[in-house]
Scaffold this motif. Structure first.
Motif, PDB file in Angstrom:
ATOM      1  N   GLU A   1      -6.401  -1.383   8.879  1.00  0.00           N
ATOM      2  CA  GLU A   1      -6.992  -2.714   8.735  1.00  0.00           C
ATOM      3  C   GLU A   1      -5.883  -3.842   8.539  1.00  0.00           C
ATOM      4  N   ALA A   2      -5.161  -3.269   7.420  1.00  0.00           N
ATOM      5  CA  ALA A   2      -3.939  -4.365   7.023  1.00  0.00           C
ATOM      6  C   ALA A   2      -2.876  -4.381   7.986  1.00  0.00           C
TER       7      ALA A   2
ATOM      8  N   ASP B   1      -5.989   4.021   2.379  1.00  0.00           N
ATOM      9  CA  ASP B   1      -7.057   4.329   3.404  1.00  0.00           C
ATOM     10  C   ASP B   1      -7.405   2.947   4.367  1.00  0.00           C
ATOM     11  N   GLN B   2      -6.983   1.916   3.762  1.00  0.00           N
ATOM     12  CA  GLN B   2      -7.196   0.849   4.552  1.00  0.00           C
ATOM     13  C   GLN B   2      -5.906   0.338   5.265  1.00  0.00           C
TER      14      GLN B   2
ATOM     15  N   LEU C   1      -3.274  -2.586  -2.128  1.00  0.00           N
ATOM     16  CA  LEU C   1      -4.490  -2.418  -0.970  1.00  0.00           C
ATOM     17  C   LEU C   1      -4.502  -0.828  -1.011  1.00  0.00           C
TER      18      LEU C   1
ATOM     19  N   THR D   1       0.908  -0.946   0.252  1.00  0.00           N
ATOM     20  CA  THR D   1      -0.074  -0.091  -0.037  1.00  0.00           C
ATOM     21  C   THR D   1       0.845   1.310  -0.012  1.00  0.00           C
TER      22      THR D   1
ATOM     23  N   ASP E   1      -2.118   5.123  -5.134  1.00  0.00           N
ATOM     24  CA  ASP E   1      -2.389   3.950  -5.508  1.00  0.00           C
ATOM     25  C   ASP E   1      -1.728   3.439  -6.769  1.00  0.00           C
TER      26      ASP E   1
END
Length: 425
Positions: A244-245, A240-241, A237, A218, A222
């Protein structure tokens, strides 16, 4: 030097100590082009046994030829030609080794003692790959194969009997080793790459080589994350995730270098809670740093920056240099044993001829004696000793005292003769 298998061996090349990077780049031969270069060595240099080793550290040819001196000169010109430079300009950077020196060099290269980083494990694989290409090209004769197989055996002993391959020696290998110390086998872990800098890709490749295959990328942009993910065969990924990652990652490498922290203390604390305090190994390769330094105070967060990893690497290099002394001893032993085996093989034809000659004289003596055993033995002794006796008398008559003494000493040793004066003492 006598004409033996070892005396016909020659190595010509340029390595990281003898030459500039520019010359090695000019000499470098891609694997796909090696068969063509070997064909040129056969057609233009008349070689039937040769292998080409081409790496970032060295480009060299190992060959067998009846005239190693002339062969070495021809190979030097050949290498200069493929590098498109004047042979005079390359002369001081290209080395030529023959005979025992070439054997010693080949064994040291395979054992990774002649590398920029001593003990690098991939060197032996490079030598094996070069040998496969030579074999596929029909350039792997028995004499060259004996040297190469001896080098492989030497490298195996060095690996098994010394600590030369132990300890990380680069920043990336330091990161991999530290991660292993924390998590064990990396094939059971998940990795996260944050950012797309050069160090991110280098670290990713090192971890993948060590067995970490479940890797996610990430980055703030992107498109860059997608490009890196494609190059290293990983999953991309959206940035903004990231929180969570982070929760699902055992190994995290950052290389963003932004004005703000890419990973904060609160994000790591949240990830550890969701992971039930399973540890996270974090490498901050960003300049400036990407991870809030306070993360290192968390009990199960293990944060290393490039300075930390460099200290580990320096320690590993020192350890390998100490182990190299023992490794060189192994190389010396293996070279001596190899030379002894080859000398025995080189002497075998002469021994066979001697036995055949004696057997022929025995048959002649038996036939001439007509069944009289006493006469047959006298005839056999006379015929066996005729040529050596004539040789000694001829040398003495020429007044060559040094040759006479040397020949006499050799005969005494061959037939275990003792001087009567010595036996009386």
């Amino acid at each position: 030097m006598t004409d033996t298998a070892v005396s016909r061996l020659v190595v010509v090349g340029a390595n990281h100590r003898s030459s500039s990077l520019a010359l090695r780049d000019a000499l470098f031969v891609e694997d796909a082009a090696v068969p063509g270069v070997l064909a040129m060595l056969r057609d233009r240099c008349g070689l039937t046994q040769a292998m080409l080793l081409s790496t970032c550290d060295r480009v060299e040819v190992m060959a067998v030829d009846a005239d190693p001196g002339a062969c070495g000169a021809a190979l030097s010109r050949f290498l200069a030609e493929i590098a498109c430079i004047d042979p005079a300009d390359a002369a001081g950077q290209i080395y030529t080794l023959t005979g025992e020196d070439a054997v010693h060099h080949g064994f040291a290269v395979a054992a990774s003692l002649d590398s920029q980083i001593i003990g690098e494990p991939h060197v032996l694989g490079q030598v094996k790959a070069a040998w496969r290409l030579a074999r596929d090209a029909g350039m792997a004769g028995a004499e060259l194969e004996a040297v190469v197989q001896g080098a492989f055996a030497c490298a195996k002993r060095v690996r098994s009997e010394t600590a030369i391959a132990q300890g990380p020696v680069s920043v990336a290998s330091s990161a991999v080793q530290t991660a292993r110390d924390l998590h064990g086998d990396l094939d059971r872990t998940r990795g996260l790459i944050v950012g797309t800098g050069d160090m991110a890709e280098l670290m990713a490749e090192a971890f993948q080589a060590a067995g970490l295959t479940r890797l996610t990328v990430t980055a703030p942009r992107d498109t860059l994350a997608d490009g890196l993910a494609r190059r290293i065969d990983a999953h991309a990924l959206p940035f903004d995730q990231l929180p969570e990652a982070l929760r699902g990652s055992d190994v995290v490498v950052t290389a963003v270098g932004g004005r703000t922290y890419a990973i904060t203390l609160e994000q790591v604390r949240d990830a550890l809670r969701k992971r039930r305090q399973r540890p996270i190994f974090l490498v901050d390769a960003g300049i400036p740093g990407d991870i809030e330094p306070a993360v290192n105070r968390e009990e199960n967060a293990f944060l290393y920056d490039l300075d930390d990893l460099e200290h580990i690497a320096l320690s590993g290099r020192a350890g390998r240099e100490a182990a190299a002394r023992a490794a060189w001893d192994v190389v010396g032993q293996e070279v001596a044993a190899f030379l002894k085996r080859r000398a025995a093989r080189d002497a075998a034809p002469a021994i066979t001829a001697l036995r055949d000659h004696a057997e022929a004289l025995r048959a002649e003596a038996l036939a001439a004696a007509g069944g009289d055993a006493d006469k047959a033995t006298r005839l056999l002794v006379n015929r066996l000793l005729h040529e050596p006796s004539c040789f000694l008398r001829d040398v003495a008559e020429r007044g060559d005292e040094d040759t006479r003494r040397a020949a006499e000493a050799l005969l005494r040793r061959l037939f275990a003769l003792h001087d009567d004066k010595e036996s009386d003492r």
